[in-house]
Design a protein around this motif. Structure first.
Motif, PDB file in Angstrom:
ATOM      1  N   ALA A 164     -11.908  14.590 -21.861  1.00 30.38           N
ATOM      2  CA  ALA A 164     -12.670  14.963 -20.673  1.00 30.38           C
ATOM      3  C   ALA A 164     -11.723  15.471 -19.605  1.00 30.38           C
ATOM      4  CB  ALA A 164     -13.464  13.771 -20.146  1.00 30.38           C
ATOM      5  N   THR A 165     -12.266  16.207 -18.662  1.00 30.34           N
ATOM      6  CA  THR A 165     -11.504  16.657 -17.500  1.00 30.34           C
ATOM      7  C   THR A 165     -11.821  15.746 -16.319  1.00 30.34           C
ATOM      8  OG1 THR A 165     -11.437  18.946 -18.251  1.00 30.34           O
ATOM      9  CG2 THR A 165     -11.101  18.569 -15.900  1.00 30.34           C
ATOM     10  N   LEU A 166     -10.768  15.206 -15.712  1.00 27.19           N
ATOM     11  CA  LEU A 166     -10.920  14.342 -14.545  1.00 27.19           C
ATOM     12  C   LEU A 166     -10.826  15.186 -13.281  1.00 27.19           C
ATOM     13  CD1 LEU A 166      -8.598  11.347 -15.540  1.00 27.19           C
ATOM     14  CD2 LEU A 166     -10.967  11.799 -16.220  1.00 27.19           C
ATOM     15  N   ASP A 167     -11.830  15.075 -12.423  1.00 26.77           N
ATOM     16  CA  ASP A 167     -11.842  15.794 -11.151  1.00 26.77           C
ATOM     17  C   ASP A 167     -11.207  14.887 -10.097  1.00 26.77           C
ATOM     18  OD1 ASP A 167     -12.347  17.164  -8.811  1.00 26.77           O
ATOM     19  OD2 ASP A 167     -14.387  17.746  -9.385  1.00 26.77           O
ATOM     20  N   LEU A 168      -9.895  14.956  -9.990  1.00 26.93           N
ATOM     21  CA  LEU A 168      -9.178  14.112  -9.046  1.00 26.93           C
ATOM     22  C   LEU A 168      -9.466  14.512  -7.600  1.00 26.93           C
ATOM     23  CD1 LEU A 168      -5.898  13.923 -11.081  1.00 26.93           C
ATOM     24  CD2 LEU A 168      -7.289  11.955 -10.463  1.00 26.93           C
ATOM     25  N   ALA A 180     -12.422  15.388  -6.509  1.00 24.06           N
ATOM     26  CA  ALA A 180     -13.653  14.670  -6.183  1.00 24.06           C
ATOM     27  C   ALA A 180     -13.369  13.192  -5.948  1.00 24.06           C
ATOM     28  CB  ALA A 180     -14.673  14.853  -7.307  1.00 24.06           C
ATOM     29  N   LEU A 181     -12.493  12.613  -6.762  1.00 23.66           N
ATOM     30  CA  LEU A 181     -12.140  11.201  -6.588  1.00 23.66           C
ATOM     31  C   LEU A 181     -11.522  10.970  -5.200  1.00 23.66           C
ATOM     32  CD1 LEU A 181     -11.819   8.446  -8.322  1.00 23.66           C
ATOM     33  CD2 LEU A 181      -9.404   9.067  -8.288  1.00 23.66           C
ATOM     34  N   ARG A 182     -10.634  11.854  -4.790  1.00 25.37           N
ATOM     35  CA  ARG A 182      -9.990  11.689  -3.481  1.00 25.37           C
ATOM     36  C   ARG A 182     -11.003  11.832  -2.352  1.00 25.37           C
ATOM     37  NH1 ARG A 182      -5.577  15.540  -6.163  1.00 25.37           N
ATOM     38  NH2 ARG A 182      -4.462  13.911  -7.326  1.00 25.37           N
ATOM     39  N   ARG A 183     -11.975  12.732  -2.525  1.00 24.28           N
ATOM     40  CA  ARG A 183     -13.014  12.869  -1.501  1.00 24.28           C
ATOM     41  C   ARG A 183     -13.867  11.605  -1.418  1.00 24.28           C
ATOM     42  NH1 ARG A 183     -12.792  18.124  -3.621  1.00 24.28           N
ATOM     43  NH2 ARG A 183     -14.534  17.796  -5.066  1.00 24.28           N
ATOM     44  N   VAL A 184     -14.154  11.009  -2.572  1.00 19.67           N
ATOM     45  CA  VAL A 184     -14.933   9.770  -2.602  1.00 19.67           C
ATOM     46  C   VAL A 184     -14.152   8.636  -1.948  1.00 19.67           C
ATOM     47  CG1 VAL A 184     -15.700   7.975  -4.224  1.00 19.67           C
ATOM     48  CG2 VAL A 184     -16.461  10.329  -4.516  1.00 19.67           C
ATOM     49  N   ARG A 185     -12.860   8.562  -2.205  1.00 19.99           N
ATOM     50  CA  ARG A 185     -12.049   7.526  -1.557  1.00 19.99           C
ATOM     51  C   ARG A 185     -12.030   7.692  -0.041  1.00 19.99           C
ATOM     52  NH1 ARG A 185      -6.504   6.177  -4.990  1.00 19.99           N
ATOM     53  NH2 ARG A 185      -7.529   4.871  -6.588  1.00 19.99           N
ATOM     54  N   ARG A 202       0.843  -1.198   0.000  1.00 23.38           N
ATOM     55  CA  ARG A 202       0.000   0.000   0.000  1.00 23.38           C
ATOM     56  C   ARG A 202       0.875   1.243   0.000  1.00 23.38           C
ATOM     57  NH1 ARG A 202      -3.401  -3.515   2.944  1.00 23.38           N
ATOM     58  NH2 ARG A 202      -5.534  -3.479   2.148  1.00 23.38           N
ATOM     59  N   SER A 203       0.546   2.159  -0.903  1.00 16.81           N
ATOM     60  CA  SER A 203       1.282   3.419  -1.002  1.00 16.81           C
ATOM     61  C   SER A 203       0.300   4.543  -1.296  1.00 16.81           C
ATOM     62  CB  SER A 203       2.331   3.363  -2.116  1.00 16.81           C
ATOM     63  OG  SER A 203       3.263   2.339  -1.899  1.00 16.81           O
ATOM     64  N   ALA A 204       0.632   5.737  -0.869  1.00 12.99           N
ATOM     65  CA  ALA A 204      -0.157   6.911  -1.219  1.00 12.99           C
ATOM     66  C   ALA A 204       0.159   7.324  -2.650  1.00 12.99           C
ATOM     67  CB  ALA A 204       0.164   8.055  -0.264  1.00 12.99           C
ATOM     68  N   PRO A 205      -0.812   7.908  -3.362  1.00  9.39           N
ATOM     69  CA  PRO A 205      -0.537   8.410  -4.708  1.00  9.39           C
ATOM     70  C   PRO A 205       0.518   9.499  -4.688  1.00  9.39           C
ATOM     71  CG  PRO A 205      -2.905   8.380  -4.237  1.00  9.39           C
ATOM     72  CD  PRO A 205      -2.208   8.138  -2.944  1.00  9.39           C
ATOM     73  N   ALA A 206       1.235   9.634  -5.794  1.00  6.15           N
ATOM     74  CA  ALA A 206       2.143  10.770  -5.946  1.00  6.15           C
ATOM     75  C   ALA A 206       1.331  12.058  -5.952  1.00  6.15           C
ATOM     76  CB  ALA A 206       2.925  10.632  -7.248  1.00  6.15           C
ATOM     77  N   PRO A 207       1.869  13.145  -5.406  1.00  9.68           N
ATOM     78  CA  PRO A 207       1.143  14.420  -5.437  1.00  9.68           C
ATOM     79  C   PRO A 207       0.825  14.816  -6.873  1.00  9.68           C
ATOM     80  CG  PRO A 207       3.079  14.548  -4.016  1.00  9.68           C
ATOM     81  CD  PRO A 207       3.189  13.258  -4.765  1.00  9.68           C
ATOM     82  N   GLY A 208      -0.380  15.293  -7.090  1.00 12.31           N
ATOM     83  CA  GLY A 208      -0.781  15.717  -8.426  1.00 12.31           C
ATOM     84  C   GLY A 208      -1.851  16.786  -8.337  1.00 12.31           C
ATOM     85  N   PRO A 209      -2.231  17.360  -9.466  1.00 11.47           N
ATOM     86  CA  PRO A 209      -3.242  18.416  -9.473  1.00 11.47           C
ATOM     87  C   PRO A 209      -4.622  17.867  -9.141  1.00 11.47           C
ATOM     88  CG  PRO A 209      -2.674  17.768 -11.707  1.00 11.47           C
ATOM     89  CD  PRO A 209      -1.723  17.049 -10.813  1.00 11.47           C
ATOM     90  N   PRO A 233     -15.877   5.972 -10.702  1.00 11.05           N
ATOM     91  CA  PRO A 233     -16.806   5.314  -9.778  1.00 11.05           C
ATOM     92  C   PRO A 233     -18.051   6.189  -9.612  1.00 11.05           C
ATOM     93  CG  PRO A 233     -14.995   6.328  -8.570  1.00 11.05           C
ATOM     94  CD  PRO A 233     -14.667   6.480 -10.021  1.00 11.05           C
ATOM     95  N   PRO A 234     -19.245   5.637  -9.727  1.00 14.37           N
ATOM     96  CA  PRO A 234     -20.454   6.455  -9.542  1.00 14.37           C
ATOM     97  C   PRO A 234     -20.617   6.800  -8.053  1.00 14.37           C
ATOM     98  CG  PRO A 234     -20.998   4.233 -10.395  1.00 14.37           C
ATOM     99  CD  PRO A 234     -19.549   4.251 -10.048  1.00 14.37           C
ATOM    100  N   ASP A 235     -20.420   8.038  -7.730  1.00 13.41           N
ATOM    101  CA  ASP A 235     -20.494   8.455  -6.324  1.00 13.41           C
ATOM    102  C   ASP A 235     -20.590   9.975  -6.294  1.00 13.41           C
ATOM    103  OD1 ASP A 235     -20.323   8.500  -3.473  1.00 13.41           O
ATOM    104  OD2 ASP A 235     -19.056   6.713  -3.520  1.00 13.41           O
ATOM    105  N   ARG A 236     -20.608  10.525  -5.117  1.00 15.38           N
ATOM    106  CA  ARG A 236     -20.802  11.968  -4.950  1.00 15.38           C
ATOM    107  C   ARG A 236     -19.756  12.775  -5.717  1.00 15.38           C
ATOM    108  NH1 ARG A 236     -22.328  10.803   0.907  1.00 15.38           N
ATOM    109  NH2 ARG A 236     -20.108  10.654   1.324  1.00 15.38           N
ATOM    110  N   GLY A 237     -20.227  13.753  -6.484  1.00 15.54           N
ATOM    111  CA  GLY A 237     -19.329  14.632  -7.212  1.00 15.54           C
ATOM    112  C   GLY A 237     -18.804  14.048  -8.513  1.00 15.54           C
ATOM    113  N   LEU A 238     -19.192  12.796  -8.838  1.00 24.05           N
ATOM    114  CA  LEU A 238     -18.785  12.120 -10.063  1.00 24.05           C
ATOM    115  C   LEU A 238     -20.049  11.671 -10.800  1.00 24.05           C
ATOM    116  CD1 LEU A 238     -15.868  10.069  -8.469  1.00 24.05           C
ATOM    117  CD2 LEU A 238     -15.630  12.041 -10.001  1.00 24.05           C
ATOM    118  N   PRO A 239     -19.957  11.328 -12.087  1.00 22.88           N
ATOM    119  CA  PRO A 239     -21.175  10.992 -12.834  1.00 22.88           C
ATOM    120  C   PRO A 239     -21.969   9.856 -12.197  1.00 22.88           C
ATOM    121  CG  PRO A 239     -19.324  11.297 -14.330  1.00 22.88           C
ATOM    122  CD  PRO A 239     -18.753  11.314 -12.949  1.00 22.88           C
ATOM    123  N   ASP A 240     -23.287  10.016 -12.145  1.00 29.58           N
ATOM    124  CA  ASP A 240     -24.147   9.008 -11.531  1.00 29.58           C
ATOM    125  C   ASP A 240     -24.038   7.651 -12.213  1.00 29.58           C
ATOM    126  OD1 ASP A 240     -25.082  10.826  -9.679  1.00 29.58           O
ATOM    127  OD2 ASP A 240     -26.920  11.291 -10.784  1.00 29.58           O
TER     128      ASP A 240
END
Length: 309
Positions: A278-282, A284-289, A12-19, A254-261
């Protein structure tokens, strides 16, 4: 971070810092026979120019896109699968250098189309692609799970172990086509920090395309990651290996809050060449995780016989 660091997809590792947001482009690539290396490079240059004009910071080309380069080797012969391997392997270094030039020129991260490579480390040729950074640095990923055609007709074998790639855009994993249909292959990548999974594909039927698409969406759901599918499309009657190509580019979440249903960020048309951008809202993804409606990434090890990572 300006280049690429590849590391084993273990533990297990944390993601590299990104935008928090990046714009990406997945190609539905129409396979065509080039008459020269210059013509092939010009075509790729035009496509990447269009992706960059659409705002893309990462562009993904499909599995076996590098077969086109193999045609330019003196060892290529139509209808000869063994010659396809030798010819493509002859061109592997040239293919990589070409994409390094294009990545530097367009200031973009890109995934090359894969091609067969005879690597002396492996007993059989492998199916290899490279992730290339805007500074021209690169690292490869080999396909791990072989289809029946690769095993029984073509003699392609599994290559190097699963990796993840730390980049200025964050941590990226690559599952080449059939690899995406195996959850544990991708699980190791997301456990090691991957937030984006690239799925270059090459399928000769609508059923084959949909198998990979269903897998891509499932991996997005269970791994709580973005997944980009890039297929070959069209008919290449000059190639025994990629003669018929069906598919559509797609970008999934993943269908979840802040991402496409429905989990579909963007979807191209079936068998329609071109970019899906498309633009990826990373963010939002981190909040969902961290606090989604469901937490499959966190709860993975509660399954029976889980806890591998």
């Amino acid at each position: 971070m300006t280049g690429i660091t590849a590391r084993p997809a273990r533990g297990r590792s944390a993601p590299a810092p990104g935008p928090d947001r990046i714009t990406v482009a997945a190609a539905a690539w129409p396979v065509a026979r080039p008459d020269s290396l210059q013509a092939l490079e010009a075509r790729l240059d035009q496509w990447l120019g269009e992706a960059v004009a659409g705002g893309a910071e990462l562009a993904v080309f499909p599995e076996y896109g590098g077969i086109e380069a193999g045609v330019l080797s003196p060892r290529w012969r139509p209808g000869d699968l063994a010659a396809d391997i030798d010819a493509a392997s002859d061109m592997a270094g040239i293919w990589l250098d070409l994409h390094r030039r294009l990545a530097r020129h367009h200031r973009i991260h890109l995934l090359t189309g894969s091609l067969p490579v005879r690597d002396p480390v492996h007993g059989l040729p492998v199916n290899r692609c490279w992730l290339v950074a805007p500074d021209g640095s690169a690292a490869h990923q080999d396909k791990r799970m072989m289809t029946r055609f690769e095993r029984e007709s073509w003699g392609i074998g599994p290559g190097d172990a699963r990796r993840v790639f730390d980049t200025a855009l964050g941590t990226i994993g690559i599952a080449i086509c059939y690899d995406a249909e195996f959850p544990l292959e991708v699980r190791d990548m997301v456990a090691a920090g991957a937030e984006i999974l690239l799925v270059p594909s090459c399928t000769d039927s609508a059923a084959g395309y949909h198998r990979v698409r269903v897998a891509a969406r499932a991996r997005a759901l269970e791994g709580q990651c973005f997944v980009m599918q890039s297929p070959t499309v069209g008919v290449a009657d000059w190639s025994e290996a990629v003669d018929v190509n069906r598919g559509a580019a797609g970008i999934f979440a993943p269908p979840d809050r802040g991402l496409p249903d429905d989990g579909v960020v963007a979807q191209g048309g079936l068998d329609q060449p071109g970019w899906t951008i498309a633009t990826l809202d990373l963010g939002a993804l981190r909040r969902v995780r961290a606090d989604g409606q469901v937490l499959p990434l966190r709860h993975w090890d509660e399954q029976a016989s889980a806890g591998r990572a």
